[in-house]
Design a protein around this motif. Structure first.
Motif, mmCIF file in Angstrom:
data_model
loop_
_atom_site.group_PDB
_atom_site.id
_atom_site.type_symbol
_atom_site.label_atom_id
_atom_site.label_comp_id
_atom_site.label_asym_id
_atom_site.label_seq_id
_atom_site.Cartn_x
_atom_site.Cartn_y
_atom_site.Cartn_z
ATOM 1 N N VAL A 1 -45.879 45.911 -13.017
ATOM 2 C CA VAL A 1 -46.616 46.711 -13.526
ATOM 3 C C VAL A 1 -46.947 48.132 -13.050
ATOM 4 N N ASN A 2 -46.261 48.209 -11.773
ATOM 5 C CA ASN A 2 -46.378 49.444 -10.968
ATOM 6 C C ASN A 2 -45.383 50.370 -11.512
ATOM 7 N N THR A 3 -45.938 51.541 -11.956
ATOM 8 C CA THR A 3 -44.942 52.311 -12.784
ATOM 9 C C THR A 3 -44.486 53.732 -12.154
ATOM 10 N N GLU A 4 -45.235 53.717 -11.002
ATOM 11 C CA GLU A 4 -44.843 55.155 -10.209
ATOM 12 C C GLU A 4 -43.423 55.324 -10.043
ATOM 13 N N ALA A 5 -42.662 54.287 -9.691
ATOM 14 C CA ALA A 5 -41.141 54.442 -9.088
ATOM 15 C C ALA A 5 -40.269 54.747 -10.315
ATOM 16 N N THR A 6 -40.742 54.005 -11.738
ATOM 17 C CA THR A 6 -39.943 54.415 -12.902
ATOM 18 C C THR A 6 -40.092 55.764 -13.343
ATOM 19 N N VAL A 7 -41.419 56.266 -13.239
ATOM 20 C CA VAL A 7 -41.571 57.585 -13.404
ATOM 21 C C VAL A 7 -40.955 58.566 -12.604
ATOM 22 N N ASP A 8 -41.101 58.385 -11.617
ATOM 23 C CA ASP A 8 -40.393 59.255 -10.233
ATOM 24 C C ASP A 8 -38.951 59.012 -10.494
ATOM 25 N N LEU B 1 -52.293 42.140 -30.030
ATOM 26 C CA LEU B 1 -52.749 43.372 -29.410
ATOM 27 C C LEU B 1 -53.710 43.452 -28.287
ATOM 28 N N LEU B 2 -54.988 42.463 -28.690
ATOM 29 C CA LEU B 2 -56.086 42.334 -27.797
ATOM 30 C C LEU B 2 -55.637 41.468 -26.582
ATOM 31 N N ASN B 3 -54.697 40.265 -27.050
ATOM 32 C CA ASN B 3 -54.250 39.772 -25.785
ATOM 33 C C ASN B 3 -53.487 40.394 -24.752
ATOM 34 N N ILE B 4 -52.609 41.357 -25.252
ATOM 35 C CA ILE B 4 -51.743 42.205 -24.450
ATOM 36 C C ILE B 4 -52.379 43.182 -23.645
ATOM 37 N N PHE B 5 -53.302 43.930 -24.371
ATOM 38 C CA PHE B 5 -54.000 45.305 -23.963
ATOM 39 C C PHE B 5 -55.332 45.163 -23.662
ATOM 40 N N ASP B 6 -55.871 44.293 -23.976
ATOM 41 C CA ASP B 6 -57.466 44.135 -23.890
ATOM 42 C C ASP B 6 -57.750 42.843 -23.420
ATOM 43 N N VAL C 1 -45.032 48.108 -20.195
ATOM 44 C CA VAL C 1 -44.923 47.062 -19.294
ATOM 45 C C VAL C 1 -45.620 45.903 -19.650
ATOM 46 N N GLN C 2 -46.825 46.433 -20.295
ATOM 47 C CA GLN C 2 -47.853 45.258 -20.504
ATOM 48 C C GLN C 2 -47.538 44.210 -21.463
ATOM 49 N N ILE C 3 -46.214 44.373 -22.129
ATOM 50 C CA ILE C 3 -45.731 43.335 -23.217
ATOM 51 C C ILE C 3 -45.157 42.281 -22.359
ATOM 52 N N PRO C 4 -44.107 42.668 -21.431
ATOM 53 C CA PRO C 4 -43.387 41.813 -20.623
ATOM 54 C C PRO C 4 -44.466 41.180 -19.745
ATOM 55 N N HIS C 5 -45.518 41.678 -19.161
ATOM 56 C CA HIS C 5 -46.325 41.073 -18.362
ATOM 57 C C HIS C 5 -47.289 40.047 -19.092
ATOM 58 N N TYR C 6 -47.728 40.295 -20.373
ATOM 59 C CA TYR C 6 -48.383 39.238 -21.205
ATOM 60 C C TYR C 6 -47.275 38.028 -21.420
#
Length: 116
Positions: free
Chosen positions: A103-110, A28-33, A88-93
């Motif tokens: 990790v750009n989420t704007e298009a997904t959310v829109d 969890l720390l490796n992925i998110f912090d 998306v932090q998980i596949p990024h990790y």
């Protein structure tokens, strides 16, 4: 209660609970912090634990919706943005972020709110 204590309690049934709690905390720390700044948003912890658990996919979706939307049980763009960002932090990790659009989420959310 801090995250380490919570994870230790989560593995109360295990003979190797300290090791399992430590490994879970470490991922969890490796992925998110990764910079070890000392903070992980609660939604990221929930997202990470959901990703690791063995529940059915529809149960995971329901839980994540509930976790991101809170008591109001409706999802705003801001709620969905936080959820998608943490997810998306998980596949990024795992160095697979490009396959999911980075990790750009704007298009997904829109696109999710396009046909309201």
């Amino acid at each position: 209660m801090d995250l380490a204590e919570m994870l230790f309690d989560l593995y109360a049934h295990s003979k190797q609970r300290a090791q399992q709690a430590d490994l879970t905390l470490n991922i969890l720390l490796n992925i998110f912090d990764p910079a070890r700044e000392g903070e992980i948003p609660v939604l990221c912890v929930k997202t990470g634990l959901v990703g690791l658990c063995g529940a059915q996919l529809d149960e995971k979706y329901r839980y994540l919706f509930s976790a991101a939307s809170g008591a109001k049980q409706s999802m705003t763009k801001s709620d969905l943005s936080g959820l998608v960002y943490s997810w998306v932090q998980i596949p990024h990790y795992l160095n697979e972020g490009a396959a999911f659009g980075g990790v750009n989420t704007e298009a997904t959310v829109d696109s999710a709110f396009e046909y309201r």
